[in-house]
Scaffold this active site. Structure first.
Site, short mmCIF file in Angstrom:
data_model
loop_
_atom_site.label_atom_id
_atom_site.label_comp_id
_atom_site.label_asym_id
_atom_site.label_seq_id
_atom_site.Cartn_x
_atom_site.Cartn_y
_atom_site.Cartn_z
CE1 TYR A 14 -83.63 -44.71 -16.75
CE2 TYR A 14 -82.63 -46.86 -17.18
CZ TYR A 14 -82.94 -45.84 -16.30
OH TYR A 14 -82.58 -45.93 -14.98
CG HIS A 19 -81.87 -37.97 -21.02
ND1 HIS A 19 -81.45 -36.76 -21.52
CD2 HIS A 19 -81.06 -38.22 -19.94
CE1 HIS A 19 -80.43 -36.30 -20.79
NE2 HIS A 19 -80.18 -37.16 -19.84
CG PHE A 64 -76.71 -46.08 -17.22
CD1 PHE A 64 -78.08 -45.90 -17.22
CD2 PHE A 64 -76.19 -47.34 -16.97
CE1 PHE A 64 -78.94 -46.98 -16.96
CE2 PHE A 64 -77.02 -48.42 -16.71
CZ PHE A 64 -78.40 -48.24 -16.71
CG ASN A 66 -74.66 -39.03 -15.45
OD1 ASN A 66 -75.45 -38.57 -16.27
ND2 ASN A 66 -74.83 -38.92 -14.15
CG ASP A 91 -81.66 -35.08 -24.35
OD1 ASP A 91 -80.63 -35.76 -24.46
OD2 ASP A 91 -82.01 -34.56 -23.27
CG ASN A 112 -75.34 -34.90 -16.43
OD1 ASN A 112 -74.66 -33.91 -16.12
ND2 ASN A 112 -76.39 -35.28 -15.73
#
Length: 224
Positions: A14, A19, A64, A66, A91, A112
């Protein structure tokens, strides 16, 4: 003490995602301002240093996106911070690529990571909104934010991250306008004039009309 949180997802998979621009901003600040090496703490990675007279801790949650609020809440509790000491870099779909805005409090707009922080701590914290643009349709948002920045984004992304680092000391001091000015000098520098003003050329005096009279006519006209 200030706590600055960058939002993103952990791992090399990632790292270059849109993000993860919050992680990127903190990485640049840490590298440019001589912060400590990143260490594991609060379900994330932490780096500490000083910006001017302010001590600042940088946090990249590894829960992560969320579940970001778990990591942020743990750090806030450990350092006994108020939400006025917390700033989150994230972001922002609703800003054009390369644009930056500051916001104090308010909703999470469906993000999120912010939603999770809201759930754990409330909304009375500052945000640095980092524009990445919108894919155009809500169904395309997830793949868009979880995709790496394009090569065409490299220049504006570099300028934005450099501007954030340039203005970091002002942001830590609470001088929002100075921070925004520092970012603007990188992302929208004033244009220098490349054309000199042309000198004014004096208009030429009109030529006198040619006198076509005959000598005799000229003589006669003198006595009229």
């Amino acid at each position: 003490m200030k706590l600055w949180v960058g939002l993103g997802n952990p791992g090399a998979k990632y790292a270059g995602n849109r993000h993860n621009i919050g992680f990127m901003a903190l990485d640049r600040i840490a590298a440019d301002h001589g912060f400590t090496p990143w260490r594991k703490a609060f379900q994330g990675l932490v780096s500490e240093g000083r910006l001017g007279t302010e001590k600042v801790a940088l946090l990249k949650p590894e829960t992560f996106m969320n579940l970001s609020g778990q990591s942020v809440q743990a750090a806030v509790a450990f350092w006994k911070l108020s939400l006025s000491d917390l700033t989150v870099f994230h972001d922002e779909l609703d800003l054009a690529p390369g644009k930056l805005r500051l916001k104090q409090g308010g909703g999470h707009a469906g993000h999120n990571g912010l939603r999770s922080i809201h759930g754990h701590l409330g909304d009375a914290y500052a945000r640095v909104r980092l524009g990445i643009g919108h894919p155009g349709h809500k169904d395309a948002v997830a793949p868009y934010v979880l995709h790496d920045f394009a090569k065409a984004d490299a220049d504006w992304l570099e300028d934005l991250l450099r501007g954030i680092s340039d203005g970091a000391e002002a942001l830590a001091a609470g001088d929002a306008q100075k921070f925004l000015n520092a970012v603007a000098l990188r992302t929208a520098p004033p244009r220098s004039s490349t054309t000199k003003e042309r000198p004014q050329v004096p208009a030429l005096a009109p030529k006198p009309e040619e006198d076509t009279r005959s000598p005799m006519q000229k003589l006669l006209d003198r006595f009229r």
